[in-house]
Design an enzyme around this catalytic site. Structure first.
Site, PDB file in Angstrom:
ATOM      1  N   GLY A  20       1.824 -10.596  -5.907  1.00  0.00           N
ATOM      2  CA  GLY A  20       2.069 -11.144  -4.574  1.00  0.00           C
ATOM      3  C   GLY A  20       2.851 -12.439  -4.738  1.00  0.00           C
ATOM      4  O   GLY A  20       3.505 -12.666  -5.768  1.00  0.00           O
ATOM      5  N   VAL A  86      -6.793  -2.862 -11.298  1.00  0.00           N
ATOM      6  CA  VAL A  86      -7.710  -3.609 -12.167  1.00  0.00           C
ATOM      7  C   VAL A  86      -9.125  -3.436 -11.628  1.00  0.00           C
ATOM      8  O   VAL A  86      -9.368  -3.571 -10.416  1.00  0.00           O
ATOM      9  CB  VAL A  86      -7.313  -5.102 -12.218  1.00  0.00           C
ATOM     10  CG1 VAL A  86      -8.402  -5.927 -12.895  1.00  0.00           C
ATOM     11  CG2 VAL A  86      -5.996  -5.256 -12.973  1.00  0.00           C
ATOM     12  N   GLU A 177       1.009 -12.823  16.843  1.00  0.00           N
ATOM     13  CA  GLU A 177       2.298 -12.151  16.657  1.00  0.00           C
ATOM     14  C   GLU A 177       2.183 -10.661  16.984  1.00  0.00           C
ATOM     15  O   GLU A 177       3.056 -10.076  17.612  1.00  0.00           O
ATOM     16  CB  GLU A 177       2.786 -12.361  15.220  1.00  0.00           C
ATOM     17  CG  GLU A 177       3.144 -13.832  15.002  1.00  0.00           C
ATOM     18  CD  GLU A 177       3.666 -14.173  13.610  1.00  0.00           C
ATOM     19  OE1 GLU A 177       3.407 -13.408  12.671  1.00  0.00           O
ATOM     20  OE2 GLU A 177       4.343 -15.213  13.487  1.00  0.00           O
TER      21      GLU A 177
HETATM   22  C1  LIG Z   1      -0.321  -9.675   8.248  1.00  0.00           C
HETATM   23  C2  LIG Z   1      -0.205 -10.989   7.522  1.00  0.00           C
HETATM   24  C3  LIG Z   1       0.620 -11.971   8.022  1.00  0.00           C
HETATM   25  C4  LIG Z   1       0.766 -13.194   7.357  1.00  0.00           C
HETATM   26  N1  LIG Z   1       1.614 -14.133   7.868  1.00  0.00           N
HETATM   27  C5  LIG Z   1       1.841 -15.263   7.183  1.00  0.00           C
HETATM   28  C6  LIG Z   1       2.809 -16.208   7.630  1.00  0.00           C
HETATM   29  O1  LIG Z   1       3.444 -16.022   8.672  1.00  0.00           O
HETATM   30  N2  LIG Z   1       3.027 -17.326   6.875  1.00  0.00           N
HETATM   31  C7  LIG Z   1       2.339 -17.546   5.716  1.00  0.00           C
HETATM   32  O2  LIG Z   1       2.605 -18.550   5.048  1.00  0.00           O
HETATM   33  N3  LIG Z   1       1.395 -16.690   5.283  1.00  0.00           N
HETATM   34  C8  LIG Z   1       1.137 -15.566   5.972  1.00  0.00           C
HETATM   35  N4  LIG Z   1       0.205 -14.672   5.532  1.00  0.00           N
HETATM   36  C9  LIG Z   1      -0.618 -15.028   4.360  1.00  0.00           C
HETATM   37  C10 LIG Z   1       0.162 -14.794   3.080  1.00  0.00           C
HETATM   38  O3  LIG Z   1       0.761 -13.529   3.100  1.00  0.00           O
HETATM   39  C11 LIG Z   1      -0.818 -14.956   1.927  1.00  0.00           C
HETATM   40  O4  LIG Z   1      -1.323 -16.266   1.931  1.00  0.00           O
HETATM   41  C12 LIG Z   1      -0.134 -14.664   0.603  1.00  0.00           C
HETATM   42  O5  LIG Z   1       0.314 -13.338   0.568  1.00  0.00           O
HETATM   43  C13 LIG Z   1      -1.090 -14.921  -0.558  1.00  0.00           C
HETATM   44  O6  LIG Z   1      -0.433 -14.609  -1.744  1.00  0.00           O
HETATM   45  P1  LIG Z   1      -1.256 -14.051  -2.987  1.00  0.00           P
HETATM   46  O7  LIG Z   1      -0.246 -13.897  -4.074  1.00  0.00           O
HETATM   47  O8  LIG Z   1      -2.450 -14.862  -3.219  1.00  0.00           O
HETATM   48  O9  LIG Z   1      -1.776 -12.625  -2.523  1.00  0.00           O
HETATM   49  P2  LIG Z   1      -0.984 -11.348  -2.074  1.00  0.00           P
HETATM   50  O10 LIG Z   1       0.381 -11.678  -1.609  1.00  0.00           O
HETATM   51  O11 LIG Z   1      -1.898 -10.627  -1.149  1.00  0.00           O
HETATM   52  O12 LIG Z   1      -0.834 -10.509  -3.422  1.00  0.00           O
HETATM   53  C14 LIG Z   1      -1.927  -9.952  -4.087  1.00  0.00           C
HETATM   54  C15 LIG Z   1      -1.411  -8.840  -4.980  1.00  0.00           C
HETATM   55  O13 LIG Z   1      -2.482  -8.414  -5.813  1.00  0.00           O
HETATM   56  C16 LIG Z   1      -2.470  -7.001  -5.897  1.00  0.00           C
HETATM   57  N5  LIG Z   1      -3.837  -6.571  -6.177  1.00  0.00           N
HETATM   58  C17 LIG Z   1      -4.951  -6.855  -5.455  1.00  0.00           C
HETATM   59  N6  LIG Z   1      -6.036  -6.308  -6.035  1.00  0.00           N
HETATM   60  C18 LIG Z   1      -5.603  -5.666  -7.141  1.00  0.00           C
HETATM   61  C19 LIG Z   1      -6.252  -4.910  -8.157  1.00  0.00           C
HETATM   62  N7  LIG Z   1      -7.575  -4.691  -8.140  1.00  0.00           N
HETATM   63  N8  LIG Z   1      -5.506  -4.392  -9.146  1.00  0.00           N
HETATM   64  C20 LIG Z   1      -4.168  -4.601  -9.178  1.00  0.00           C
HETATM   65  N9  LIG Z   1      -3.503  -5.307  -8.243  1.00  0.00           N
HETATM   66  C21 LIG Z   1      -4.209  -5.838  -7.245  1.00  0.00           C
HETATM   67  C22 LIG Z   1      -1.971  -6.575  -4.526  1.00  0.00           C
HETATM   68  O14 LIG Z   1      -1.424  -5.266  -4.579  1.00  0.00           O
HETATM   69  C23 LIG Z   1      -0.931  -7.633  -4.211  1.00  0.00           C
HETATM   70  O15 LIG Z   1       0.354  -7.262  -4.652  1.00  0.00           O
HETATM   71  C24 LIG Z   1       0.031 -13.427   6.180  1.00  0.00           C
HETATM   72  C25 LIG Z   1      -0.824 -12.447   5.681  1.00  0.00           C
HETATM   73  C26 LIG Z   1      -0.937 -11.225   6.339  1.00  0.00           C
HETATM   74  C27 LIG Z   1      -1.844 -10.153   5.783  1.00  0.00           C
END
Ligand SMILES: Cc1cc2nc3c(=O)[nH]c(=O)nc-3n(C[C@H](O)[C@H](O)[C@H](O)COP(=O)(O)OP(=O)(O)OC[C@H]3O[C@@H](n4cnc5c(N)ncnc54)[C@H](O)[C@@H]3O)c2cc1C
Length: 433
Positions: A20, A86, A177
């Site tokens: 992500g 995982v 939204e």
């Molecule tokens: C609908 C929606 C709208 C949003 N709008 C905004 C916005 O307008 N502005 C903003 O700043 N933020 C927004 N957010 C929040 C933002 O998207 C998150 O804060 C951000 O994605 C967090 O990043 P991350 O890398 O921690 O997790 P993520 O981007 O969620 O990435 C996690 C990754 O881990 C992988 N994963 C999870 N579990 C496993 C596993 N067991 N095995 C292998 N892979 C795994 C997933 O497939 C994913 O690719 C929004 C979120 C959502 C859901």
């Protein structure tokens, strides 16, 4: 890959779980590190979640907001990508369990994000899906479009009313939204497509248990968002907690609403990382991390992004937003890179708060940039610029920006396809068959 290790060539093995915003930024920051980097994700794509609601409301297609992880990292020679789920981490033996095999690590970054939380009412998830993945968004898109299709063929007034009632639960940015986009879809985009129903009569209800929408913004911006939604015809209900969700609709402490389509935007809970690592978590399940994002007692195991609880001040945590995840991932990648090279790492992590914004339909948005607040068309233009900028940051600039802008500005819902779900005939046809 049972028992696989990179130790043989003496380069440290760095494993990143999750591609992500946090995981990918971390991987990119490690591009020049003398290490073998492995990125593991259960999907083969990196997803731009902030625009998922536009996939769910048939404005964008999944390919516009997702890109294969493999292609993003293809030029990074020290990095490989593994597609896999995982299921556990053995921190003592430094192993990650993926697809039933073990991948060994010297450094581990857990960046698995968050999932929906139904506050202990998991049975609601079936009737009120949330949007977190491409599959979720295409499912919701199919639900919304099917509701219109079924209403077109429905003669019973009450049933048609329920089919044309859309309830969104949760008044944060996603809920706001989503509600605005459904209202616009109904009123502006598909009004001329149907004969027996008038889609602008669709009822869109946004329910929030708290006293105002968008609690991360100031009260005046919350009021502005509410007014903008109401101008679009959305019924905003504040201070109303949902007490039940069933296939026929939603019940709150004050009312019962018959609705065929209910969307959950009310709560998130961190991934299972805390359980895998057997380490303290906060109430939302986020792994409590040190000032360098390492977990207590393990200086080479880190948690970043939505799955981590990073305390910035006494009562303030790093927010669960994309810029925070990106900054944290990059910082950890740079720290590890420096450590491996024997260099001094970056200074202490400091979060650069880029502000907060939410769009309401295609003409209005509320945005905060530092201390400056913007609303209406100016806010919307800013919102569009920021999102297009970040979106095209990882995809073909010209084609994505052009197709996105075209479909967004002209109301051409080119992706109004019902896929990923068997499309049942309207109920009256089923009964007759
Ligand atoms: C609908 C929606 C709208 C949003 N709008 C905004 C916005 O307008 N502005 C903003 O700043 N933020 C927004 N957010 C929040 C933002 O998207 C998150 O804060 C951000 O994605 C967090 O990043 P991350 O890398 O921690 O997790 P993520 O981007 O969620 O990435 C996690 C990754 O881990 C992988 N994963 C999870 N579990 C496993 C596993 N067991 N095995 C292998 N892979 C795994 C997933 O497939 C994913 O690719 C929004 C979120 C959502 C859901």
């Amino acid at each position: 890959m049972p028992g696989e290790s990179h130790h043989s060539n003496e380069k440290p093995s760095i494993v990143i779980i999750g591609a992500g915003f946090a995981g990918l930024s971390c991987a990119r920051a490690l591009k020049d590190a003398r290490a073998n980097v492995t990125v593991i994700d259960r999907h083969n794509y990196h997803l731009f979640q902030p625009l998922l609601y536009q996939v769910a409301t048939a404005s964008l297609s999944p390919a516009d907001i997702a890109q294969p992880i493999r292609s993003i990292l293809k030029d990074q020679a020290n990095t490989r990508v593994l597609l896999g789920e995982v299921t556990g981490i053995d921190r003592h033996n430094r192993q990650v369990m993926v697809n039933g095999s073990a991948v060994l690590f010297d450094y581990l970054i857990v960046a698995t994000g968050a999932r929906h939380s139904y506050f202990g009412k998991d049975q609601w998830s079936e009737h009120a899906p949330g949007i977190k993945t491409v599959d979720d968004a295409t499912r919701v898109r199919a639900d919304i479009l099917l509701a219109f299709e079924q209403a077109e063929a429905e003669n019973d007034r009450e049933r048609r009313k329920a089919l044309l009632t859309f309830v969104v639960i949760g008044g944060g940015p996603t809920g706001v939204e989503m509600a605005g986009a459904i209202a616009e879809l109904a009123r502006n985009s598909i009004t001329r497509d149907f004969r027996s129903i008038t889609p602008h009569c669709a009822r869109v209800v946004l329910i929030e248990a708290g006293p105002r929408l968008l609690p991360a913004l100031t009260p005046s911006m919350s009021d502005e968002a509410r007014a903008a939604l109401e101008r679009l015809g959305v019924e905003v209900r504040l201070g109303e907690a949902v007490t039940n969700v069933t296939p026929s609709g939603v019940t709150t402490a004050k009312d019962s609403i018959s609705a065929r389509t209910v969307i959950w935007a009310a709560g998130v809970r961190a991934s299972e990382a805390g359980q895998w690592l057997d380490t303290p978590t906060d109430r939302a399940g986020r792994v409590v991390v040190n000032k360098d994002f390492s977990i207590p007692g393990y200086r080479r195991i880190y948690a970043v992004g939505d799955t981590a609880a990073f305390r910035m001040a006494e009562d303030r945590f790093l927010p669960g937003v994309a810029p925070a995840a990106k900054q944290a991932g990059k910082w950890v990648g740079e720290s590890i890179s420096a450590r491996i090279a024997g260099r001094i790492g970056p200074g202490p992590f400091r979060y650069a708060d880029l502000g907060s914004m939410a769009t309401v339909g295609r003409r209005e948005a509320v945005a905060r940039l530092g201390r400056t607040e913007m609303k209406g068309l100016i806010g919307w233009l800013l919102w569009s610029l920021v999102h297009v900028y970040f979106l095209i940051g990882f995809r073909n600039r010209v084609s994505v920006a052009a197709s996105w802008a075209w479909s967004y500005v002209t109301y051409q819902r080119g992706v109004r396809l019902i896929t990923g779900r068997s499309a049942p005939l309207p109920e009256k046809f089923e009964e007759a068959a």
